[in-house]
Design an enzyme around this catalytic site. Structure first.
Site, mmCIF file in Angstrom:
data_model
loop_
_atom_site.group_PDB
_atom_site.id
_atom_site.type_symbol
_atom_site.label_atom_id
_atom_site.label_comp_id
_atom_site.label_asym_id
_atom_site.label_seq_id
_atom_site.Cartn_x
_atom_site.Cartn_y
_atom_site.Cartn_z
ATOM 1 N N ASP A 115 15.933 7.908 4.686
ATOM 2 C CA ASP A 115 14.571 7.923 4.148
ATOM 3 C C ASP A 115 14.535 7.534 2.677
ATOM 4 O O ASP A 115 13.601 6.873 2.229
ATOM 5 C CB ASP A 115 13.969 9.326 4.288
ATOM 6 C CG ASP A 115 13.212 9.502 5.587
ATOM 7 O OD1 ASP A 115 13.004 8.507 6.301
ATOM 8 O OD2 ASP A 115 12.821 10.645 5.894
ATOM 9 N N SER B 195 5.728 9.665 12.805
ATOM 10 C CA SER B 195 7.185 9.572 12.735
ATOM 11 C C SER B 195 7.854 10.153 13.980
ATOM 12 O O SER B 195 7.302 11.027 14.656
ATOM 13 C CB SER B 195 7.677 10.301 11.487
ATOM 14 O OG SER B 195 9.050 10.065 11.288
ATOM 15 N N GLU C 100 12.136 5.626 16.689
ATOM 16 C CA GLU C 100 12.124 5.138 15.308
ATOM 17 C C GLU C 100 13.456 5.467 14.631
ATOM 18 O O GLU C 100 14.115 4.595 14.070
ATOM 19 C CB GLU C 100 10.969 5.796 14.561
ATOM 20 C CG GLU C 100 10.885 5.411 13.092
ATOM 21 C CD GLU C 100 9.846 6.221 12.341
ATOM 22 O OE1 GLU C 100 9.468 5.790 11.240
ATOM 23 O OE2 GLU C 100 9.425 7.299 12.827
ATOM 24 N N HIS C 101 13.838 6.742 14.651
ATOM 25 C CA HIS C 101 15.118 7.192 14.094
ATOM 26 C C HIS C 101 15.982 7.739 15.225
ATOM 27 O O HIS C 101 15.504 8.504 16.057
ATOM 28 C CB HIS C 101 14.929 8.325 13.082
ATOM 29 C CG HIS C 101 13.964 8.021 11.977
ATOM 30 N ND1 HIS C 101 12.642 8.432 12.011
ATOM 31 C CD2 HIS C 101 14.131 7.364 10.805
ATOM 32 C CE1 HIS C 101 12.040 8.034 10.901
ATOM 33 N NE2 HIS C 101 12.908 7.386 10.159
ATOM 34 N N GLN D 135 11.474 15.840 10.679
ATOM 35 C CA GLN D 135 10.420 14.916 11.106
ATOM 36 C C GLN D 135 9.149 15.653 11.491
ATOM 37 O O GLN D 135 8.044 15.167 11.261
ATOM 38 C CB GLN D 135 10.905 14.068 12.281
ATOM 39 C CG GLN D 135 12.025 13.130 11.923
ATOM 40 C CD GLN D 135 11.716 12.291 10.704
ATOM 41 O OE1 GLN D 135 10.822 11.460 10.715
ATOM 42 N NE2 GLN D 135 12.453 12.524 9.622
ATOM 43 N N TYR E 286 0.851 -1.189 0.000
ATOM 44 C CA TYR E 286 0.000 0.000 0.000
ATOM 45 C C TYR E 286 0.888 1.239 0.000
ATOM 46 O O TYR E 286 1.788 1.370 0.830
ATOM 47 C CB TYR E 286 -0.919 0.028 1.225
ATOM 48 C CG TYR E 286 -1.884 1.190 1.191
ATOM 49 C CD1 TYR E 286 -3.106 1.076 0.535
ATOM 50 C CD2 TYR E 286 -1.568 2.410 1.775
ATOM 51 C CE1 TYR E 286 -3.988 2.144 0.470
ATOM 52 C CE2 TYR E 286 -2.440 3.484 1.713
ATOM 53 C CZ TYR E 286 -3.647 3.342 1.060
ATOM 54 O OH TYR E 286 -4.512 4.411 0.986
#
Length: 426
Positions: free
Chosen positions: A355, A231, A321-322, A253, A123
């Site tokens: 990214d 994010s 996440e990052h 972000q 998706y």
């Protein structure tokens, strides 16, 4: 955004929980899924008109539309996509697991057989935005794993078309089964199928709350990658870091989503104060400044610790996440980091490098789930089957123990299955 000084065992968090949606949203998603299961293509068409404002005669993208996408795409943009494909493939090929077997002295052979999934549905968010990077990051691991059938679904714009970048990225990877459909109805069509769409085995890819809720609903009918939230970025920095670069990375972000989280953890109060001022200065010059401002005001934070060891502990508790490490020796701290989706070392490893271009996957665990989850990877598109080939010698040597173990659990038929073979041998 504010500065918070902490020390010792102070608890920290990302200040939000995974959005499970309202009861009204969950009910709406269940209704959409049931309608697609019942009425197939007609339901998908109706929901596409309702939610995307597009009247799509046929869902499947034609070869002519793919050719038009190539014509509309700037040559340099296509070259950038091709370069990114090379980097991402190169990285993911190193993750490829293979079957293995070994033999014991008694003649037993044991092993693990690796088999790719038959099909996967990707998706890709769409409509007013275009995300060719989502195509690359979701399709390439499946390709490397050996998945035969990869299907792509993305919501059309009001003109009934998908973006040239998304179509070209898919075509460059050999994906030609592409459907112009989005939202919960697309997830339902991929999971349960319609008159013209064969269901898939796994669905991956990001989306809004309705897509996330739909993925949660169909899990079990198909596998999914994860339920990702907004994010996040955390930056671990010392006094040697550049405050302008830190501010820019935090905002990279924040512009994603009003609920995105941008956090700096440092042992330098001077750096913290400089970054705070610089974030709001740079914010005023961003095209998406209103979204970024909401994110920074509500979910932005600067933690100041007494020592770098305390700063590392904060990072591990956040499990972001990052994670960027901007210290005098970033490599020296890598071994202390236990929980992070992706780790970026040094000033030239800015988060957007990952990214789009470096190679590692950008589909990452959010909201602290990096404590127990990993980035999307090749093994997510592979299955493992255990292989057991017991020899006569091994069976006779262990049959009594196996039967006794079965009776320990009260499973007499298990024990007799073993003993029936022993009787045949005698």
């Amino acid at each position: 955004m504010k500065i918070k000084s902490i020390s010792g065992n102070t608890s920290v968090s990302l200040k939000r929980s995974i959005d499970a949606g309202t009861e009204e949203q969950r009910k709406a998603v269940r209704g959409i899924i049931e309608e697609v299961k019942k009425n197939g293509n007609a339901a998908v068409s109706a929901f596409t008109r309702q939610f995307d404002g597009a009247d799509v005669a046929g869902f499947r993208v034609s070869e002519e539309e793919i050719k038009e996408a190539y014509s509309a795409l700037e040559e340099r943009d296509l070259e950038i996509i091709q370069a990114a494909i090379f980097n991402i493939k190169e990285y993911h090929e190193r993750q490829l697991a293979t079957s293995w077997f070994y033999h014991r002295k008694d003649g037993t052979m044991l092993g693990q057989k690796i088999t790719p999934l038959d099909s996967a549905g990707v998706y890709v968010p769409g409509g007013t935005a275009a995300y060719p990077s989502s195509v690359l990051m979701n399709v390439i691991p499946a390709l490397v794993a050996g998945v035969d059938r990869i299907v792509l679904a993305s919501p059309p714009g009001k003109d009934g078309k998908l973006s040239a970048g998304v179509l070209a990225a898919a075509a460059e990877l050999g994906v030609t089964e592409i459907y112009k459909m989005g939202g919960a109805q697309a997830i339902a069509a991929l999971a349960y199928g319609t008159e013209t769409i064969t269901p898939v085995d796994k669905i991956t890819g990001p989306g809004n709350i309705y897509v996330a809720l739909a993925k949660r609903e169909v899990f079990g009918q198909v596998d999914i990658d994860m339920i990702a939230g907004p994010s996040e970025i955390a930056i671990l920095a010392d006094s040697t870091a550049n405050y302008r670069e830190i501010a820019a990375d935090l905002l990279s972000q924040a512009e994603h989503d009003a609920m995105a989280s941008s956090i700096l953890v440092t042992d330098s109060e001077t750096l913290a104060e400089s970054v705070l001022k610089e974030v709001y200065r740079q914010l005023e010059h961003l095209p998406r400044k209103e979204i970024a401002r909401q994110s920074i005001d509500n979910y932005g934070l600067i933690y100041v610790t007494e020592t770098m060891n305390e700063a590392v502990s904060v990072i591990n508790e956040l499990a972001p996440e990052h994670l960027e490490i901007l210290t005098v020796q970033p490599d020296a701290l890598l071994g202390q980091i236990k929980h992070a989706g992706a780790i970026f070392l040094g000033r030239y490893s800015s988060e957007p490098v990952g990214d789009y271009f470096a190679g590692p996957n950008h589909v990452l665990p959010t909201n602290g789930t990096a404590r127990f989850s990993s980035p999307l990877n090749v093994t997510d598109f592979q299955k493992r089957s255990s292989i057991i080939s017991y020899s006569r010698e091994a069976f006779r040597a262990n049959a009594e123990k196996i039967a006794a173990f079965a009776r320990l659990e009260g499973l007499e038929a298990h024990a007799r299955a073993i003993e029936s073979r022993n009787r045949e041998e005698d």
